[in-house]
Each structure stands twice: as structure tokens, then as C-alpha cells.
Design a protein around this motif. Sequence first.
Motif, PDB file in Angstrom:
ATOM      1  N   ARG A  13      34.816  41.384  36.204  1.00 26.07           N
ATOM      2  CA  ARG A  13      36.038  40.606  36.027  1.00 26.07           C
ATOM      3  C   ARG A  13      37.051  41.496  35.319  1.00 26.07           C
ATOM      4  O   ARG A  13      36.736  42.149  34.340  1.00 26.07           O
ATOM      5  N   VAL A  15      40.734  41.135  33.489  1.00 27.80           N
ATOM      6  CA  VAL A  15      41.711  40.198  32.960  1.00 27.80           C
ATOM      7  C   VAL A  15      42.989  40.982  32.702  1.00 27.80           C
ATOM      8  O   VAL A  15      42.999  41.914  31.903  1.00 27.80           O
ATOM      9  N   HIS A  57      41.702  32.283  40.284  1.00 25.83           N
ATOM     10  CA  HIS A  57      41.591  33.737  40.249  1.00 25.83           C
ATOM     11  C   HIS A  57      41.524  34.267  41.680  1.00 25.83           C
ATOM     12  O   HIS A  57      41.425  33.516  42.627  1.00 25.83           O
ATOM     13  N   ARG A  72      42.032  38.041  37.222  1.00 28.47           N
ATOM     14  CA  ARG A  72      42.747  36.879  36.709  1.00 28.47           C
ATOM     15  C   ARG A  72      43.631  37.281  35.535  1.00 28.47           C
ATOM     16  O   ARG A  72      43.453  38.333  34.944  1.00 28.47           O
ATOM     17  N   ARG A  74      45.348  36.476  31.679  1.00 25.44           N
ATOM     18  CA  ARG A  74      44.797  36.011  30.400  1.00 25.44           C
ATOM     19  C   ARG A  74      44.787  34.480  30.333  1.00 25.44           C
ATOM     20  O   ARG A  74      43.830  33.886  29.850  1.00 25.44           O
ATOM     21  N   ASP A  77      42.024  33.169  32.481  1.00 23.96           N
ATOM     22  CA  ASP A  77      40.747  33.439  31.837  1.00 23.96           C
ATOM     23  C   ASP A  77      40.492  32.452  30.704  1.00 23.96           C
ATOM     24  O   ASP A  77      39.392  31.914  30.572  1.00 23.96           O
TER      25      ASP A  77
END
Length: 90
Positions: A13, A15, A57, A72, A74, A77
Motif C-alpha cells: 500500500r 499512501v 482506493h 490511496r 492520507r 487511508d
Amino acid sequence: MDLSTMQDIGGCRAVLNTQDEVQRVVDRFCANSLDRNRRADKIRDYVARPQASGPRHIHTRYHGRRVEMQLRTRDQDSWAKIVENLTSRI
């Protein structure tokens, strides 16, 4: 657990600060996969087409393999973590 029933066997992931940054990474990823594979890897854009039950996302697989990559912002997330915490208590 049987590996053949798992949806993903690995993942990562990223961010990022803004949706524009997310889109730049998606564009670069697609261009690189197009160069590498002569076709772009499939992208699932859950920001543009949200799922009722899931986070917002960008989701894709790497080289068609069961490796999830999430991109994605912030805010996305933070929201996903809140939802995950709330639903894990049920």
C-alpha cells in the motif's frame, strides 16, 4: 488456509498526499506495464466507482499475479482504518 482460495498472496500500500499524486503513480504504473507486457495491467478504481462495502482506493494486480497494490490518499487511508477498527469489533 488453502492458497488456491486466497484472493491475494501478497500486497503493498502506498499512501500519498493527494488524488493527483495517486493518479500520477497509476499512470506511470500503466505505462510501465504496457512497455513490459505489451498491455496495461487491469486497474480497479474504487475512487471513481466506489464499492458499497469497501475503502476508496486504486487496486491492481502485478503482472496478473495475486499481489494487491493499493494506492490511496492520507484521507482515504484514515477513513479505511476507522472503518476497519469499527467492523473488527462487531
